[in-house]
Design a protein around this motif. Sequence first.
Motif, PDB file in Angstrom:
ATOM      1  N   THR A   1      13.594  -6.277   3.284  1.00 32.33           N
ATOM      2  CA  THR A   1      13.817  -4.960   2.686  1.00 32.33           C
ATOM      3  C   THR A   1      13.798  -3.840   3.727  1.00 32.33           C
ATOM      4  O   THR A   1      14.567  -2.879   3.618  1.00 32.33           O
ATOM      5  N   LEU A   2      12.937  -3.941   4.736  1.00 30.93           N
ATOM      6  CA  LEU A   2      12.888  -2.897   5.770  1.00 30.93           C
ATOM      7  C   LEU A   2      14.185  -2.818   6.579  1.00 30.93           C
ATOM      8  O   LEU A   2      14.743  -1.727   6.742  1.00 30.93           O
ATOM      9  N   PRO A   3      14.720  -3.954   7.093  1.00 30.81           N
ATOM     10  CA  PRO A   3      16.014  -3.857   7.794  1.00 30.81           C
ATOM     11  C   PRO A   3      17.136  -3.394   6.885  1.00 30.81           C
ATOM     12  O   PRO A   3      18.035  -2.661   7.326  1.00 30.81           O
ATOM     13  N   ALA A   4      17.108  -3.809   5.603  1.00 29.06           N
ATOM     14  CA  ALA A   4      18.170  -3.405   4.676  1.00 29.06           C
ATOM     15  C   ALA A   4      18.184  -1.895   4.497  1.00 29.06           C
ATOM     16  O   ALA A   4      19.240  -1.253   4.539  1.00 29.06           O
ATOM     17  N   ILE A   5      17.009  -1.297   4.302  1.00 29.89           N
ATOM     18  CA  ILE A   5      16.936   0.151   4.113  1.00 29.89           C
ATOM     19  C   ILE A   5      17.304   0.880   5.401  1.00 29.89           C
ATOM     20  O   ILE A   5      17.956   1.933   5.376  1.00 29.89           O
ATOM     21  N   THR A   6      16.909   0.318   6.547  1.00 32.45           N
ATOM     22  CA  THR A   6      17.279   0.935   7.826  1.00 32.45           C
ATOM     23  C   THR A   6      18.793   0.985   7.981  1.00 32.45           C
ATOM     24  O   THR A   6      19.360   2.006   8.401  1.00 32.45           O
TER      25      THR A   6
ATOM     26  N   LEU B   1      21.620  -5.898   0.136  1.00 33.31           N
ATOM     27  CA  LEU B   1      20.557  -6.657   0.813  1.00 33.31           C
ATOM     28  C   LEU B   1      19.178  -6.239   0.298  1.00 33.31           C
ATOM     29  O   LEU B   1      18.294  -7.086   0.126  1.00 33.31           O
ATOM     30  N   LEU B   2      18.994  -4.949   0.041  1.00 27.38           N
ATOM     31  CA  LEU B   2      17.734  -4.481  -0.524  1.00 27.38           C
ATOM     32  C   LEU B   2      17.522  -5.068  -1.915  1.00 27.38           C
ATOM     33  O   LEU B   2      16.396  -5.451  -2.278  1.00 27.38           O
ATOM     34  N   ALA B   3      18.602  -5.162  -2.694  1.00 24.77           N
ATOM     35  CA  ALA B   3      18.496  -5.673  -4.063  1.00 24.77           C
ATOM     36  C   ALA B   3      18.047  -7.130  -4.110  1.00 24.77           C
ATOM     37  O   ALA B   3      17.344  -7.532  -5.039  1.00 24.77           O
ATOM     38  N   VAL B   4      18.428  -7.928  -3.118  1.00 27.56           N
ATOM     39  CA  VAL B   4      18.069  -9.354  -3.136  1.00 27.56           C
ATOM     40  C   VAL B   4      16.817  -9.642  -2.299  1.00 27.56           C
ATOM     41  O   VAL B   4      16.340 -10.772  -2.282  1.00 27.56           O
TER      42      VAL B   4
ATOM     43  N   SER C   1       0.844  -1.188   0.000  1.00 27.12           N
ATOM     44  CA  SER C   1       0.000   0.000   0.000  1.00 27.12           C
ATOM     45  C   SER C   1       0.884   1.244   0.000  1.00 27.12           C
ATOM     46  O   SER C   1       2.110   1.163   0.169  1.00 27.12           O
ATOM     47  N   TYR C   2       0.269   2.420  -0.172  1.00 26.52           N
ATOM     48  CA  TYR C   2       1.023   3.667  -0.056  1.00 26.52           C
ATOM     49  C   TYR C   2       1.690   3.766   1.318  1.00 26.52           C
ATOM     50  O   TYR C   2       2.858   4.148   1.440  1.00 26.52           O
ATOM     51  N   SER C   3       0.936   3.425   2.352  1.00 31.75           N
ATOM     52  CA  SER C   3       1.476   3.546   3.712  1.00 31.75           C
ATOM     53  C   SER C   3       2.665   2.622   3.908  1.00 31.75           C
ATOM     54  O   SER C   3       3.670   3.007   4.515  1.00 31.75           O
ATOM     55  N   MET C   4       2.573   1.391   3.395  1.00 32.90           N
ATOM     56  CA  MET C   4       3.679   0.448   3.559  1.00 32.90           C
ATOM     57  C   MET C   4       4.880   0.895   2.734  1.00 32.90           C
ATOM     58  O   MET C   4       6.029   0.734   3.141  1.00 32.90           O
TER      59      MET C   4
ATOM     60  N   HIS D   1      10.800  -9.476   0.354  1.00 36.35           N
ATOM     61  CA  HIS D   1       9.777  -9.449   1.396  1.00 36.35           C
ATOM     62  C   HIS D   1      10.131  -8.309   2.351  1.00 36.35           C
ATOM     63  O   HIS D   1      11.313  -8.055   2.615  1.00 36.35           O
ATOM     64  N   PRO D   2       9.122  -7.612   2.868  1.00 37.33           N
ATOM     65  CA  PRO D   2       9.408  -6.499   3.787  1.00 37.33           C
ATOM     66  C   PRO D   2      10.255  -6.904   4.987  1.00 37.33           C
ATOM     67  O   PRO D   2      10.953  -6.053   5.553  1.00 37.33           O
TER      68      PRO D   2
END
Length: 392
Positions: A104-109, A94-97, A46-49, A100-101
């Motif tokens: 991806t969420l820990p990778a971006i953090t 890590l974000l590239a591979v 979603s937009y929020s996610m 699933h959130p």
Amino acid sequence: MIKTLPTTFVRDRFTWLAYLTLGYFAYYLNAPGVAMPLLRADLDLSYSMGGLHISALAVGSVAAGLLTPGLVRRFGRRAIFWGGGAGTTVGALLLAVGHHPALTLPAITFMGLAGTTLLATVQSSLADHHGHFRALALTEANVVASGTTILAPLLVGSFARLSFGWRGALIVPAGAWLLMFLLMRDQPVPAPLERDDGDSRWNSLPRLFWFYWLALLLGVAVEWSIITWGGDFLVEAGPLTRANASLVMSAFFVAMLIGRFLGAVLARRVALAPLLLAAMVTGLVGFLIFWLVPLIGVRLGGLFLAGLGVANLFPLLLSIAMGIAGPASDLASARITLGTGSAILLAPLTLGWIADRSGISAAYLLVALFFGVTITVVLVTRGFERRNPQPI
């Protein structure tokens, strides 16, 4: 003994290394926002996610703003400089591979945490290294950063058309950083100015600094609201596909490159205050055209004009704030990254929450409000400075 400040502006080897490193960080800072329509489609978000992913980047930035002064004191600028670059690379891969959130969420953090320690170190190092020429050095560094951010929409949009997919745009730049590390890892990073513990300016920031800190926070909120949701706005408001919207957003980044180049030239000839006011007004007018005019050609012209103005909000406000901070450059840079991280945390997430309920076009009313408050804060602060002169 206090380090002697330079009397001329020289782009030495460290200056170019700092410029390139900031450009590397800027690419990865902007790539997730540019790729947001594709990331949301891949993960069915979603937009929020989707906004939560950008906020995760900001959570790491906020943490870095709190931790960086202590890390620099413990390990030194050089270790944080190269360690931050390595951590940014690991997070991007890590974000590239991740599909699933939960990954991806820990990778971006982690990207936000490592990258922002790097950003704070580059900013304070350049400010100390160039002294009275900090405004020129920081503006030029952001010109380079704008140049690399142009690559983000181009690579994301181009890779999206290939069988490998848009995630390739997160992998390719890692090789560039590795090459830079191999070639320049022995380059000394300027140490902080020698402390005088009897001088309170080393341990605190002037009240005036915090007014510009607030303006800087709002300016970053504007920039990131456009970067994160501009593609989705173009999809919702115009006849563009997600991939084409990501490519069209490159107009904003091209405009930011041109704007920062012009800002670097004008910073040699024009006082920072009128230059900042001109940038704010230009950005506001451009954004209103982009947001309110339904014709796609005019709308893209507004996007370009907004980019020209928004381009110089961060470097000019940063230069003024760092000048006010005086010898407390590491503390000021860390608090600035704390503010920018907070803006990145709150603005895209808030707009995403509104967009889920009323659409992204309605949510963009908040961006106009950010612009208005930024201009008001700067004008009020400049009035205070005229009544209470203080060199910047």
